[in-house]
Scaffold this motif. Structure first.
Motif, PDB file in Angstrom:
ATOM      1  N   ARG A 164     -40.134  70.264   6.119  1.00  0.00           N
ATOM      2  CA  ARG A 164     -40.136  70.962   7.411  1.00  0.00           C
ATOM      3  C   ARG A 164     -39.104  70.362   8.356  1.00  0.00           C
ATOM      4  NH1 ARG A 164     -46.208  70.301   6.573  1.00  0.00           N
ATOM      5  NH2 ARG A 164     -46.822  72.306   5.653  1.00  0.00           N
ATOM      6  N   LEU A 165     -39.026  69.036   8.376  1.00  0.00           N
ATOM      7  CA  LEU A 165     -38.044  68.379   9.234  1.00  0.00           C
ATOM      8  C   LEU A 165     -36.625  68.771   8.832  1.00  0.00           C
ATOM      9  CD1 LEU A 165     -37.452  66.333  11.485  1.00  0.00           C
ATOM     10  CD2 LEU A 165     -37.514  64.534   9.746  1.00  0.00           C
ATOM     11  N   ALA A 166     -36.368  68.824   7.530  1.00  0.00           N
ATOM     12  CA  ALA A 166     -35.042  69.228   7.057  1.00  0.00           C
ATOM     13  C   ALA A 166     -34.725  70.667   7.464  1.00  0.00           C
ATOM     14  CB  ALA A 166     -34.960  69.073   5.542  1.00  0.00           C
ATOM     15  N   ALA A 167     -35.728  71.547   7.378  1.00  0.00           N
ATOM     16  CA  ALA A 167     -35.512  72.939   7.782  1.00  0.00           C
ATOM     17  C   ALA A 167     -35.189  73.033   9.261  1.00  0.00           C
ATOM     18  CB  ALA A 167     -36.748  73.777   7.444  1.00  0.00           C
ATOM     19  N   VAL A 168     -35.949  72.321  10.085  1.00  0.00           N
ATOM     20  CA  VAL A 168     -35.711  72.353  11.527  1.00  0.00           C
ATOM     21  C   VAL A 168     -34.320  71.810  11.846  1.00  0.00           C
ATOM     22  CG1 VAL A 168     -36.437  71.377  13.751  1.00  0.00           C
ATOM     23  CG2 VAL A 168     -38.144  72.265  12.152  1.00  0.00           C
ATOM     24  N   ARG A 169     -33.953  70.693  11.215  1.00  0.00           N
ATOM     25  CA  ARG A 169     -32.650  70.079  11.487  1.00  0.00           C
ATOM     26  C   ARG A 169     -31.488  70.895  10.955  1.00  0.00           C
ATOM     27  NH1 ARG A 169     -33.860  63.556  10.646  1.00  0.00           N
ATOM     28  NH2 ARG A 169     -34.982  63.292  12.639  1.00  0.00           N
ATOM     29  N   SER A 170     -31.774  71.819  10.038  1.00  0.00           N
ATOM     30  CA  SER A 170     -30.708  72.697   9.546  1.00  0.00           C
ATOM     31  C   SER A 170     -30.252  73.693  10.601  1.00  0.00           C
ATOM     32  CB  SER A 170     -31.189  73.462   8.307  1.00  0.00           C
ATOM     33  OG  SER A 170     -32.079  74.535   8.666  1.00  0.00           O
ATOM     34  N   GLY A 171     -31.079  73.869  11.652  1.00  0.00           N
ATOM     35  CA  GLY A 171     -30.736  74.806  12.720  1.00  0.00           C
ATOM     36  C   GLY A 171     -31.232  76.213  12.489  1.00  0.00           C
ATOM     37  N   ILE A 172     -32.025  76.445  11.454  1.00  0.00           N
ATOM     38  CA  ILE A 172     -32.429  77.810  11.125  1.00  0.00           C
ATOM     39  C   ILE A 172     -33.271  78.448  12.221  1.00  0.00           C
ATOM     40  CG2 ILE A 172     -34.519  77.146   9.858  1.00  0.00           C
ATOM     41  CD1 ILE A 172     -33.828  79.397   7.839  1.00  0.00           C
ATOM     42  N   ILE A 173     -34.018  77.641  12.986  1.00  0.00           N
ATOM     43  CA  ILE A 173     -34.800  78.204  14.101  1.00  0.00           C
ATOM     44  C   ILE A 173     -34.162  77.865  15.453  1.00  0.00           C
ATOM     45  CG2 ILE A 173     -36.961  78.203  12.791  1.00  0.00           C
ATOM     46  CD1 ILE A 173     -37.814  75.738  14.481  1.00  0.00           C
ATOM     47  N   GLY A 174     -32.922  77.419  15.417  1.00  0.00           N
ATOM     48  CA  GLY A 174     -32.236  77.063  16.662  1.00  0.00           C
ATOM     49  C   GLY A 174     -32.691  75.694  17.157  1.00  0.00           C
ATOM     50  N   THR A 175     -32.699  75.536  18.450  1.00  0.00           N
ATOM     51  CA  THR A 175     -33.141  74.280  19.056  1.00  0.00           C
ATOM     52  C   THR A 175     -34.658  74.266  19.152  1.00  0.00           C
ATOM     53  OG1 THR A 175     -31.114  74.145  20.373  1.00  0.00           O
ATOM     54  CG2 THR A 175     -32.988  72.802  21.097  1.00  0.00           C
ATOM     55  N   PRO A 176     -35.327  73.270  18.590  1.00  0.00           N
ATOM     56  CA  PRO A 176     -36.790  73.231  18.688  1.00  0.00           C
ATOM     57  C   PRO A 176     -37.240  72.984  20.128  1.00  0.00           C
ATOM     58  CG  PRO A 176     -35.960  71.213  17.674  1.00  0.00           C
ATOM     59  CD  PRO A 176     -34.799  72.144  17.799  1.00  0.00           C
ATOM     60  N   THR A 177     -38.248  73.735  20.548  1.00  0.00           N
ATOM     61  CA  THR A 177     -38.726  73.629  21.930  1.00  0.00           C
ATOM     62  C   THR A 177     -40.204  73.268  22.023  1.00  0.00           C
ATOM     63  OG1 THR A 177     -39.148  76.012  21.960  1.00  0.00           O
ATOM     64  CG2 THR A 177     -37.007  75.255  22.806  1.00  0.00           C
ATOM     65  N   GLN A 178     -40.961  73.524  20.971  1.00  0.00           N
ATOM     66  CA  GLN A 178     -42.376  73.175  20.995  1.00  0.00           C
ATOM     67  C   GLN A 178     -42.861  72.875  19.586  1.00  0.00           C
ATOM     68  OE1 GLN A 178     -45.950  75.935  21.603  1.00  0.00           O
ATOM     69  NE2 GLN A 178     -45.814  74.965  23.622  1.00  0.00           N
ATOM     70  N   VAL A 179     -43.710  71.838  19.473  1.00  0.00           N
ATOM     71  CA  VAL A 179     -44.332  71.490  18.197  1.00  0.00           C
ATOM     72  C   VAL A 179     -45.834  71.419  18.408  1.00  0.00           C
ATOM     73  CG1 VAL A 179     -44.558  69.767  16.378  1.00  0.00           C
ATOM     74  CG2 VAL A 179     -42.318  70.192  17.410  1.00  0.00           C
ATOM     75  N   GLN A 180     -46.577  72.115  17.555  1.00  0.00           N
ATOM     76  CA  GLN A 180     -48.031  72.093  17.599  1.00  0.00           C
ATOM     77  C   GLN A 180     -48.541  71.474  16.299  1.00  0.00           C
ATOM     78  OE1 GLN A 180     -49.636  75.993  18.455  1.00  0.00           O
ATOM     79  NE2 GLN A 180     -48.133  76.385  20.070  1.00  0.00           N
ATOM     80  N   VAL A 181     -49.407  70.477  16.425  1.00  0.00           N
ATOM     81  CA  VAL A 181     -49.919  69.768  15.246  1.00  0.00           C
ATOM     82  C   VAL A 181     -51.436  69.703  15.304  1.00  0.00           C
ATOM     83  CG1 VAL A 181     -50.031  67.557  14.031  1.00  0.00           C
ATOM     84  CG2 VAL A 181     -47.846  68.368  14.932  1.00  0.00           C
ATOM     85  N   SER A 182     -52.082  70.202  14.258  1.00  0.00           N
ATOM     86  CA  SER A 182     -53.516  70.024  14.069  1.00  0.00           C
ATOM     87  C   SER A 182     -53.686  69.541  12.641  1.00  0.00           C
ATOM     88  CB  SER A 182     -54.278  71.324  14.304  1.00  0.00           C
ATOM     89  OG  SER A 182     -55.672  71.123  14.143  1.00  0.00           O
ATOM     90  N   SER A 183     -53.693  68.226  12.472  1.00  0.00           N
ATOM     91  CA  SER A 183     -53.664  67.678  11.130  1.00  0.00           C
ATOM     92  C   SER A 183     -54.185  66.256  11.091  1.00  0.00           C
ATOM     93  CB  SER A 183     -52.226  67.712  10.580  1.00  0.00           C
ATOM     94  OG  SER A 183     -52.127  67.057   9.343  1.00  0.00           O
ATOM     95  N   THR A 184     -53.513  65.384  11.790  1.00  0.00           N
ATOM     96  CA  THR A 184     -53.848  63.974  11.754  1.00  0.00           C
ATOM     97  C   THR A 184     -54.012  63.442  13.167  1.00  0.00           C
ATOM     98  OG1 THR A 184     -53.187  61.831  10.836  1.00  0.00           O
ATOM     99  CG2 THR A 184     -51.431  63.237  11.702  1.00  0.00           C
ATOM    100  N   HIS A 185     -54.356  62.183  13.304  1.00  0.00           N
ATOM    101  CA  HIS A 185     -54.805  61.673  14.588  1.00  0.00           C
ATOM    102  C   HIS A 185     -53.744  60.856  15.318  1.00  0.00           C
ATOM    103  CE1 HIS A 185     -55.227  58.132  12.071  1.00  0.00           C
ATOM    104  NE2 HIS A 185     -55.462  57.393  13.141  1.00  0.00           N
TER     105      HIS A 185
END
Length: 353
Positions: free
Chosen positions: A126-147
């Motif tokens: 996922r990090l590689a996909a985001v850094r590839s620029g495919i979704i442009g500049t990341p503006t929000q991250v939502q995480v429901s997984s770990t603490h």
């Protein structure tokens, strides 16, 4: 200095044992001893103090896996001896402890933090996909997984927030929930018990934000889905799918596909292969044939990255400044929920490095 690096463990509980076990399968790193409070049979030489261990086996670095209250003293002692440290999370129990630890060792450049979540195959892809620029500049991250600090690491890393201060709001609710599994295994308990959910919003400024959502024991409770969402200027990533604007008037949805061998007539054996997005390989398992789970893959990757860094052959895996920032924000989440008002993190000494 040889290519094979040695390390000593401080502590030999569940997490420390994982570092030792994985190191036995790695070609370039070996565990040469462990410091334990209570003498017992170990697979490596045991010592009753860090000093005795360092003097006897002279490891290239140490890995601490201790309760957070006592960890800073051991990290400080190792650094005073000039020995690099990979410290388990969190590096100190509270904000005052983080500040004291940074004052003691922050300037040494010898301390890394064992934060492995962004090294797990799915998250690394996922990090590689985001850094590839495919979704442009990341503006929000939502995480429901770990603490706590682990979730904050995912949010900061995927968002690219660095050490930016955060404005935090948080609430808690409690509701019944079955708890079928813990670290010890199946509970076989059919009665739902009260479980607390903490939801927090993190505002990093400049249009960047995070959402933290965690329910007690969610890391091991398979009755709760893990969810991750990264929103960007040109699309978003949701779990294992990306939607983005591929061309004029052309919106495309593309899956992240994980090749997992060993199913049906795939006779290569059960293992993780690679994660792809279309024809692009986002992540490839560096340990084919060992059949490790995702946490084992991430921990081994971290251990090898630490060894490479110590011998000057690779970048710092996860500097103390980042581990301290993760815990700083995690503490702010809990404090905001306690006081039921917005809490802002302060600029700390490590945020300026």
């Amino acid at each position: 200095m040889t290519d094979r690096m040695s390390f000593a463990l401080v502590g030999f509980g569940w997490r420390a044992e994982a570092f030792w076990r994985l190191s036995t399968r790695l070609p370039d790193v070996t565990c040469v001893g462990a410091v334990v409070r209570t003498p017992r049979e170990l697979p490596v030489p045991g010592f009753d103090s860090l000093a005795a261990c360092l003097d006897s086996v002279r490891p290239d670095f140490v890995v601490t896996a201790l309760p957070r209250a006592v960890n800073p003293d051991i990290v400080t002692e190792a650094v005073a001896r000039g020995v690099p440290v990979l410290t388990e999370t969190p590096p100190a129990p509270d904000l005052a402890g983080l500040r004291r630890l940074w004052d003691a060792v922050g300037g040494s450049g010898l301390v890394q933090v064992a934060e492995q979540y962004l090294l797990m195959p799915a998250h690394a892809a996922r990090l590689a996909a985001v850094r590839s620029g495919i979704i442009g500049t990341p503006t929000q991250v939502q995480v429901s997984s770990t603490h706590q600090y682990h979730a904050v690491s995912l949010i900061r890393g995927l968002l690219g927030a660095g050490h930016a201060p955060a404005s935090v709001r948080a609430t808690r609710t409690t509701a019944p929930l079955l708890d079928p599994q813990t670290r010890s295994g199946w509970t076989d308990d059919p009665v739902p018990k009260p479980a607390t959910t903490t939801i927090a919003t993190l505002d990093f400024g400049d249009g960047r934000s995070g959402l933290y959502d965690f329910t007690d024991n969610q890391s091991r409770n398979q009755l709760r889905f893990r969810r991750i969402l990264v929103r960007g200027t040109h699309g978003e990533l949701r779990d294992d799918e990306v939607v983005h604007l591929a061309a004029a008037r052309t919106i495309v949805r593309s899956p992240l596909v994980r090749r997992q061998t060993g199913y049906d007539l795939d006779l290569d054996g059960f293992d993780t292969g690679a994660v792809t997005l279309g024809s692009e390989v986002l992540y490839r398992n560096p340990y084919p044939g060992l059949r490790w789970n995702d946490d084992e893959i991430a921990t081994a990757t971290l251990l090898q990255a630490m060894a490479a860094w110590v011998r000057g052959a690779g970048p710092a895996p996860y500097p103390l400044a980042d581990g301290a920032q993760d815990h700083l924000i995690a503490l702010a989440v809990e404090h905001a929920a306690d006081v039921d008002r917005t809490v802002g993190t302060t600029t700390e000494a490590w945020t300026t490095v």
